[in-house]
Write a protein that holds these residues in place. Sequence first.
Motif, PDB file in Angstrom:
ATOM      1  N   ASN A   6      -4.870  10.673   7.280  1.00  0.00           N
ATOM      2  CA  ASN A   6      -6.304  10.839   7.524  1.00  0.00           C
ATOM      3  C   ASN A   6      -6.659  12.314   7.662  1.00  0.00           C
ATOM      4  OD1 ASN A   6      -6.647   8.088   7.456  1.00  0.00           O
ATOM      5  ND2 ASN A   6      -6.609   7.824   9.681  1.00  0.00           N
TER       6      ASN A   6
ATOM      7  N   THR B 159      -8.491   5.580   1.311  1.00  0.00           N
ATOM      8  CA  THR B 159      -7.819   4.285   1.244  1.00  0.00           C
ATOM      9  C   THR B 159      -8.350   3.446   0.078  1.00  0.00           C
ATOM     10  OG1 THR B 159      -9.424   3.171   2.664  1.00  0.00           O
ATOM     11  CG2 THR B 159      -7.582   4.309   3.757  1.00  0.00           C
TER      12      THR B 159
ATOM     13  N   GLU C 229       1.636   4.026  12.002  1.00  0.00           N
ATOM     14  CA  GLU C 229       0.429   4.536  12.641  1.00  0.00           C
ATOM     15  C   GLU C 229       0.411   6.068  12.619  1.00  0.00           C
ATOM     16  OE1 GLU C 229       1.249   0.502  13.847  1.00  0.00           O
ATOM     17  OE2 GLU C 229       2.480   2.343  14.031  1.00  0.00           O
TER      18      GLU C 229
ATOM     19  N   GLN D  21      -0.354   7.172   9.122  1.00  0.00           N
ATOM     20  CA  GLN D  21      -1.787   6.994   8.880  1.00  0.00           C
ATOM     21  C   GLN D  21      -2.586   8.151   9.461  1.00  0.00           C
ATOM     22  OE1 GLN D  21      -3.664   3.891   7.456  1.00  0.00           O
ATOM     23  NE2 GLN D  21      -4.828   5.791   7.172  1.00  0.00           N
ATOM     24  N   SER D  22      -2.223   8.590  10.663  1.00  0.00           N
ATOM     25  CA  SER D  22      -2.927   9.689  11.310  1.00  0.00           C
ATOM     26  C   SER D  22      -2.784  10.982  10.510  1.00  0.00           C
ATOM     27  CB  SER D  22      -2.387   9.876  12.729  1.00  0.00           C
ATOM     28  OG  SER D  22      -3.009  10.972  13.361  1.00  0.00           O
TER      29      SER D  22
ATOM     30  N   ASP E 284       0.847  -1.194   0.000  1.00  0.00           N
ATOM     31  CA  ASP E 284       0.000   0.000   0.000  1.00  0.00           C
ATOM     32  C   ASP E 284       0.880   1.240   0.000  1.00  0.00           C
ATOM     33  OD1 ASP E 284       0.858   0.385   2.699  1.00  0.00           O
ATOM     34  OD2 ASP E 284      -0.763  -0.929   3.384  1.00  0.00           O
TER      35      ASP E 284
ATOM     36  N   LEU F  37       1.151   3.724   2.255  1.00  0.00           N
ATOM     37  CA  LEU F  37       1.767   4.116   3.523  1.00  0.00           C
ATOM     38  C   LEU F  37       3.006   3.290   3.861  1.00  0.00           C
ATOM     39  CD1 LEU F  37      -1.468   4.722   5.600  1.00  0.00           C
ATOM     40  CD2 LEU F  37       0.263   6.426   5.049  1.00  0.00           C
TER      41      LEU F  37
END
Length: 563
Positions: free
Chosen positions: A533, A539, A526, A529-530, A418, A420
């Motif tokens: 977002n 996604t 993580e 990802q934050s 992916d 990320l």
Amino acid sequence: MQRTFTTPELSSLARGLVNAGLVSEEELREVLTTKGEQLSLIRALVEERRVDEMALCHFLSERYGVEELDLNGLSFDPGVVALLPSRAARRYLALPIREESSSIMVAMVDPTDVVAKDDLKTVLRRDLHLVVVAYSQLLATIERSQLNLKEQFDLSELAEERNEASQADVADVVEDGPIVSLVNQMISQAVLDRASDIHVEPINGAIRIRFRIDGVLHEVGRLNANVHAKLMTRIKILAGLDISERRRPQDGRFSVGIEGQKVDLRVATLPTYLGEKVVIRVLDTGTARLDLEDLGFLPEVRRLYDRLTDKPWGTILITGPTGSGKSTTLYATLNRLNRVETNIITVEDPVEYQLSGIAQIQVNAGAGITFSSALRSILRADPDIILVGEVRDRETAEIAIESALTGHLVLTSLHTNDALSTPTRLFEMGVEPYLVASALTAVIGQRLARRLCLNCRVPSTISRDELNQLGFVTPASEEAFQLFHPAPQGCVRCSRTGYYGRVALHELLEITEAMGRAIAARAPIEELQSIANAQGFITLRQAGLTQVLQGVTSIEEILRVLI
């Protein structure tokens, strides 16, 4: 100046078509003027696409009392279909589909064509039971009925080859009609079935033939094992390979003509325990002409991607597993950026499609041309945009990133799960985090999902709770959603698969200032990802759900490709 027509008074049929609202009088007269002498009125209208096919079927059925038939989902007796050669079937737009007690059922697009009906009666030597069908359905059925490996080839009588046959002997053997016809038919069926790959492999005393259609392998037939050597030799001769070499892999290419179109094929042989396997890649030349509009970008993702690819420098990475459409997205991007004032150079392994106006370099390790060495040479050739087919090692990655830092736009691909996880993959390859953060403009994670066949998809509903249990985030304001599933048996149009074509799912990660700082600091995924977002990151799963709710694909397909 007003246009005038010299066509005669309209026939009763023509007037009926106009009065039924199927075609305007002006359009009809125009078709009569240009095509009327060569073709029947109905045929001219459908071939010029001036009338809705299904509405025309219904009109002809009611007007002439002829049964209307939907060919999708019907099975046919190959023996009956074979009574009319494919060339004649296309000429008359007709196909015998069923034998009855005193007649033969014949599907026709134009039941008013008296000449065709008389000729068919003479050829088939039976009375005709006519049914009217849609033009596109009939053409698809003719193509499918003429191409069936399981039914049309009986090679059991072919003699077994001698293991020690000379090259000249084998070359002579494979010019025999059955083997030549088999290979031609196999390739033709693959092209008409929209297959991207043909797999021919020995298995359990037989030869299994499989087609990869929309990314999924389907078995289309098995042949006797005693034709294996002849079949392999024929393919090798076409591809210019060494027919005496069976112990090492070989690669080659050749072209064929199918339905008046040139089709390029890439051949790879592989020695296996049971004998040689061959995979023939069908190179779709349309891929080289694709636009980004054809790929299924969600509107908001497409707007962001256009803005990022318009930047004069930086690195854009397309990521995903093998077969996820990375190269197609890269080619479509180059087509958008290809302008006379822009110097674009690519380095690929191999060069599968020729792009007009772009300098393409093929990797050739034997000649000392690797991705890294070619990149160094490219930098001396005044490029504006560089495409690197794939980043495979640290050296290539570092040169690509340095190229971006020195004022070039670099497009390339990388195998990751992916978007990320891409920075971490580059770290593992040995690229310094500060270089990744500085040079990376965006990362696209991509998958390909099969499109539902619009002709046979089946509607249903699903609750919000059920979707949430499957891991999809849905609007709280909706309690139920309509979606579609593939028909269990499919139809003629989709080769009985329930799917027709593919759509790309994208997640686009923009490397903003905040994201760049986190990457430079080797932040855990993580934290990335934050930040993503907060930037409105969509996604792959969200993109897939959007395509499901729009009826483009099925929930089963999204779960299959996003395991």
